[in-house]
Motif scaffolding. Sequence first.
Motif, PDB file in Angstrom:
ATOM      1  N   GLN A 428       0.819  -1.211   0.000  1.00 20.48           N
ATOM      2  CA  GLN A 428       0.000   0.000   0.000  1.00 20.48           C
ATOM      3  C   GLN A 428       0.852   1.259   0.000  1.00 20.48           C
ATOM      4  OE1 GLN A 428      -2.566  -1.193   3.361  1.00 20.48           O
ATOM      5  NE2 GLN A 428      -4.308  -1.134   1.954  1.00 20.48           N
ATOM      6  N   ASP A 429       2.007   1.187   0.640  1.00 18.92           N
ATOM      7  CA  ASP A 429       2.933   2.334   0.589  1.00 18.92           C
ATOM      8  C   ASP A 429       3.389   2.576  -0.852  1.00 18.92           C
ATOM      9  OD1 ASP A 429       2.746   2.719   3.297  1.00 18.92           O
ATOM     10  OD2 ASP A 429       4.637   1.697   3.777  1.00 18.92           O
ATOM     11  N   ARG A 430       3.681   1.453  -1.559  1.00 20.11           N
ATOM     12  CA  ARG A 430       4.136   1.594  -2.957  1.00 20.11           C
ATOM     13  C   ARG A 430       2.995   2.093  -3.840  1.00 20.11           C
ATOM     14  NH1 ARG A 430       4.701   2.554  -7.388  1.00 20.11           N
ATOM     15  NH2 ARG A 430       5.990   1.577  -9.015  1.00 20.11           N
ATOM     16  N   ILE A 431       1.802   1.590  -3.634  1.00 19.55           N
ATOM     17  CA  ILE A 431       0.652   2.004  -4.435  1.00 19.55           C
ATOM     18  C   ILE A 431       0.338   3.486  -4.207  1.00 19.55           C
ATOM     19  CG2 ILE A 431      -1.886   1.859  -4.451  1.00 19.55           C
ATOM     20  CD1 ILE A 431      -0.797  -0.133  -6.293  1.00 19.55           C
ATOM     21  N   SER A 432       0.523   3.923  -2.975  1.00 21.10           N
ATOM     22  CA  SER A 432       0.196   5.324  -2.650  1.00 21.10           C
ATOM     23  C   SER A 432       1.115   6.311  -3.360  1.00 21.10           C
ATOM     24  CB  SER A 432       0.261   5.549  -1.138  1.00 21.10           C
ATOM     25  OG  SER A 432       1.597   5.413  -0.660  1.00 21.10           O
ATOM     26  N   SER A 433       2.267   5.831  -3.825  1.00 16.14           N
ATOM     27  CA  SER A 433       3.196   6.721  -4.538  1.00 16.14           C
ATOM     28  C   SER A 433       2.966   6.723  -6.046  1.00 16.14           C
ATOM     29  CB  SER A 433       4.644   6.301  -4.245  1.00 16.14           C
ATOM     30  OG  SER A 433       4.942   5.042  -4.832  1.00 16.14           O
ATOM     31  N   ASN A 434       1.961   5.968  -6.500  1.00  7.47           N
ATOM     32  CA  ASN A 434       1.646   5.936  -7.933  1.00  7.47           C
ATOM     33  C   ASN A 434       1.335   7.326  -8.468  1.00  7.47           C
ATOM     34  OD1 ASN A 434       1.957   3.270  -8.656  1.00  7.47           O
ATOM     35  ND2 ASN A 434      -0.221   2.748  -8.598  1.00  7.47           N
ATOM     36  N   THR A 435       1.670   7.564  -9.712  1.00  4.36           N
ATOM     37  CA  THR A 435       1.323   8.823 -10.375  1.00  4.36           C
ATOM     38  C   THR A 435       0.058   8.663 -11.224  1.00  4.36           C
ATOM     39  OG1 THR A 435       2.781   8.249 -12.228  1.00  4.36           O
ATOM     40  CG2 THR A 435       3.720   9.599 -10.452  1.00  4.36           C
ATOM     41  N   ILE A 436      -0.564   7.489 -11.142  1.00  3.01           N
ATOM     42  CA  ILE A 436      -1.819   7.249 -11.849  1.00  3.01           C
ATOM     43  C   ILE A 436      -2.944   7.113 -10.828  1.00  3.01           C
ATOM     44  CG2 ILE A 436      -0.755   6.151 -13.859  1.00  3.01           C
ATOM     45  CD1 ILE A 436      -1.381   3.431 -12.631  1.00  3.01           C
ATOM     46  N   SER A 437      -4.170   7.212 -11.293  1.00  2.00           N
ATOM     47  CA  SER A 437      -5.314   7.161 -10.395  1.00  2.00           C
ATOM     48  C   SER A 437      -5.528   5.742  -9.874  1.00  2.00           C
ATOM     49  CB  SER A 437      -6.582   7.616 -11.128  1.00  2.00           C
ATOM     50  OG  SER A 437      -6.913   6.680 -12.150  1.00  2.00           O
ATOM     51  N   GLU A 438      -6.310   5.624  -8.798  1.00  2.00           N
ATOM     52  CA  GLU A 438      -6.650   4.304  -8.271  1.00  2.00           C
ATOM     53  C   GLU A 438      -7.430   3.497  -9.308  1.00  2.00           C
ATOM     54  OE1 GLU A 438      -8.667   4.489  -4.559  1.00  2.00           O
ATOM     55  OE2 GLU A 438      -7.128   5.722  -3.572  1.00  2.00           O
ATOM     56  N   GLU A 439      -8.283   4.184 -10.063  1.00  2.00           N
ATOM     57  CA  GLU A 439      -9.068   3.499 -11.092  1.00  2.00           C
ATOM     58  C   GLU A 439      -8.165   2.924 -12.172  1.00  2.00           C
ATOM     59  OE1 GLU A 439     -11.496   6.161  -8.791  1.00  2.00           O
ATOM     60  OE2 GLU A 439      -9.678   6.560  -9.978  1.00  2.00           O
ATOM     61  N   LYS A 440      -7.156   3.686 -12.587  1.00  2.68           N
ATOM     62  CA  LYS A 440      -6.225   3.207 -13.604  1.00  2.68           C
ATOM     63  C   LYS A 440      -5.390   2.056 -13.055  1.00  2.68           C
ATOM     64  CE  LYS A 440      -3.598   3.186 -17.311  1.00  2.68           C
ATOM     65  NZ  LYS A 440      -4.084   2.576 -18.587  1.00  2.68           N
ATOM     66  N   SER A 441      -4.983   2.155 -11.813  1.00  2.00           N
ATOM     67  CA  SER A 441      -4.198   1.085 -11.188  1.00  2.00           C
ATOM     68  C   SER A 441      -4.997  -0.213 -11.144  1.00  2.00           C
ATOM     69  CB  SER A 441      -3.795   1.502  -9.770  1.00  2.00           C
ATOM     70  OG  SER A 441      -3.157   0.446  -9.093  1.00  2.00           O
ATOM     71  N   LEU A 442      -6.266  -0.099 -10.726  1.00  2.10           N
ATOM     72  CA  LEU A 442      -7.118  -1.286 -10.650  1.00  2.10           C
ATOM     73  C   LEU A 442      -7.362  -1.874 -12.034  1.00  2.10           C
ATOM     74  CD1 LEU A 442      -8.829  -3.200  -8.946  1.00  2.10           C
ATOM     75  CD2 LEU A 442     -10.740  -1.580  -9.187  1.00  2.10           C
ATOM     76  N   SER A 443      -7.514  -1.015 -13.025  1.00  6.94           N
ATOM     77  CA  SER A 443      -7.724  -1.487 -14.397  1.00  6.94           C
ATOM     78  C   SER A 443      -6.523  -2.281 -14.903  1.00  6.94           C
ATOM     79  CB  SER A 443      -8.002  -0.297 -15.324  1.00  6.94           C
ATOM     80  OG  SER A 443      -8.132  -0.727 -16.662  1.00  6.94           O
ATOM     81  N   LEU A 444      -5.319  -1.810 -14.580  1.00  7.80           N
ATOM     82  CA  LEU A 444      -4.110  -2.550 -14.956  1.00  7.80           C
ATOM     83  C   LEU A 444      -4.130  -3.950 -14.366  1.00  7.80           C
ATOM     84  CD1 LEU A 444      -1.249   0.101 -14.519  1.00  7.80           C
ATOM     85  CD2 LEU A 444      -1.998  -0.942 -16.664  1.00  7.80           C
ATOM     86  N   MET A 445      -4.520  -4.041 -13.101  1.00 14.25           N
ATOM     87  CA  MET A 445      -4.567  -5.338 -12.423  1.00 14.25           C
ATOM     88  C   MET A 445      -5.622  -6.247 -13.044  1.00 14.25           C
ATOM     89  SD  MET A 445      -4.188  -4.109  -8.445  1.00 14.25           S
ATOM     90  CE  MET A 445      -3.833  -5.732  -7.771  1.00 14.25           C
ATOM     91  N   GLN A 446      -6.787  -5.692 -13.293  1.00 15.48           N
ATOM     92  CA  GLN A 446      -7.893  -6.507 -13.798  1.00 15.48           C
ATOM     93  C   GLN A 446      -7.631  -7.028 -15.201  1.00 15.48           C
ATOM     94  OE1 GLN A 446     -11.072  -3.664 -13.255  1.00 15.48           O
ATOM     95  NE2 GLN A 446     -11.654  -4.515 -11.254  1.00 15.48           N
TER      96      GLN A 446
END
Length: 513
Positions: A428-446
């Motif tokens: 979660q620490d690493r995810i919080s430093s993302n420069t993309i939105s949470e929606e984009k991050s989740l889309s990458l995973m899905q």
Amino acid sequence: MNIEQIKQPFTDIFPGDFSDNPMQRNTPKVLFATVKPAGFNAPKLIAFNPDLAEEIGLGPYEEKDLDFLVGNHLPENVKTYATAYAGHQFGNWAGQLGDGRAILAGEIINKDGKKTEIQWKGSGATPYSRHADGRAVLRSSVREYLMSEAMYHLGVPTTRALSLAFTGEDVVRDMMYNGNPQLEKGAVVIRTAESFLRFGHFELISAQQEYKTLQDLADFTIKNYYPEITADGIDKYKQFFENICTRTANLMTEWFRVGFVHGVMNTDNMSVLGLTIDYGPYSMMDEYDLNFTPNTTDLPGRRYAFGKQGQISQWNLWQLANAFHPLIKDEKFLEDTLNQYGTYFWEAHDKMLCRKFGFDELRESDEEFFTNWQGLMQELQLDYTLFFNQLEKLNPESDIKSLFENVPYVILTDQRVKKLEDFAKKYQDRISSNTISEEKSLSLMQHSNPKFTLRNYLLYECIEEINSGKTEMLKKLTRALENPYEELYPEFSAKRPSAYDDTTGCSTLSCSS
């Protein structure tokens, strides 16, 4: 189906043996031998792939097409053949090999100009059967039919399957090579690919010092399957080799993404087009283990274990480089290209992991994160597919024990839960430093993490049902594998039941599988 459209340009260009003799023998100085399918008296269709038939230009299935699907009826313009190739098997030079239970019908071109080769597997002996009968049993045929389609829908380059049929005859097989032969139901699969050309085709010609034919085969392959190559002379063959390396590295990355273990990565099982080819003792990953091999023939050395697939692909490319040397004649170029292969592969691999985790980009610190994650996966025996499915649901309020309780193959003790909690915090620490939105991050995973993978125990159950005359599970699995990023059947999204831990033909497979 319109099978009269099938043509055979390959046989018009290269030398062959036209004796129509299926007896096992060496066929020096030729690339193929004409041979007819054995023919079967009482075939019965098990499954047909209408979408693929339409896509490649054959059209819808009619009852009369069954005779073609098992090799009983051939178009008048077609002379069927098997190809010769060589290869390194488990690291050793094996000499002449070839299509031992595969016979090519030829090539069809659809309305968009796309070429597809059509091949029977299990339709009888060829000169390359090496004392075998050229038949296939139901279990191996079901496994190839379903898994090749599963890989296609996962987005992994692969051969595909058009049909699956009983032959109406029984075949003798010693499944585990332990002196217990049994009668099994025979079957035939029709599989398709843009081309079935392998590393081994080039290895054979080069070893025979047939350098003019080697050049002709390279030119044929480039012209038909590598239109992006526009160079001339030696540069053309250099680009050809570089492109094969790139496609192979990309394929290995996709295998790692979905958790696929091929099980028998001999050079004769490597496609020069970067396709997954020859589905034998493969497995999708259940509990994560870099040292896992599904192939009993690969024990105890585990040459083709999950975590070694990248380096073995590089070793195989070294053998292809030796075969290409007479065309390229530049040792330094070949050596540099192969040394760069490892760099390219690992960068592609780590970028793939970033997408699975929903990271915005690959950072230098991610290498340590991935190493620690691999250690956690192995120590807790976490299910590869289920882990990422649950990770998509993680949020700061998640109860880690509840979230991951159905993922490990070991009991979740307090100490193990603590390790998962520590990992979740770092993630979660690493995810919080993302420069993309949470929606984009989740889309990458899905889009990177399938909800459904075709596990061996599901295949085992399906094969058992088909053997008993039922096809309901086959139909359900087909629907599931066509939609792997959706959870159509929650009962399929579960760990391997412990009852299958030591089941022959499920947890343990041989090259007969």
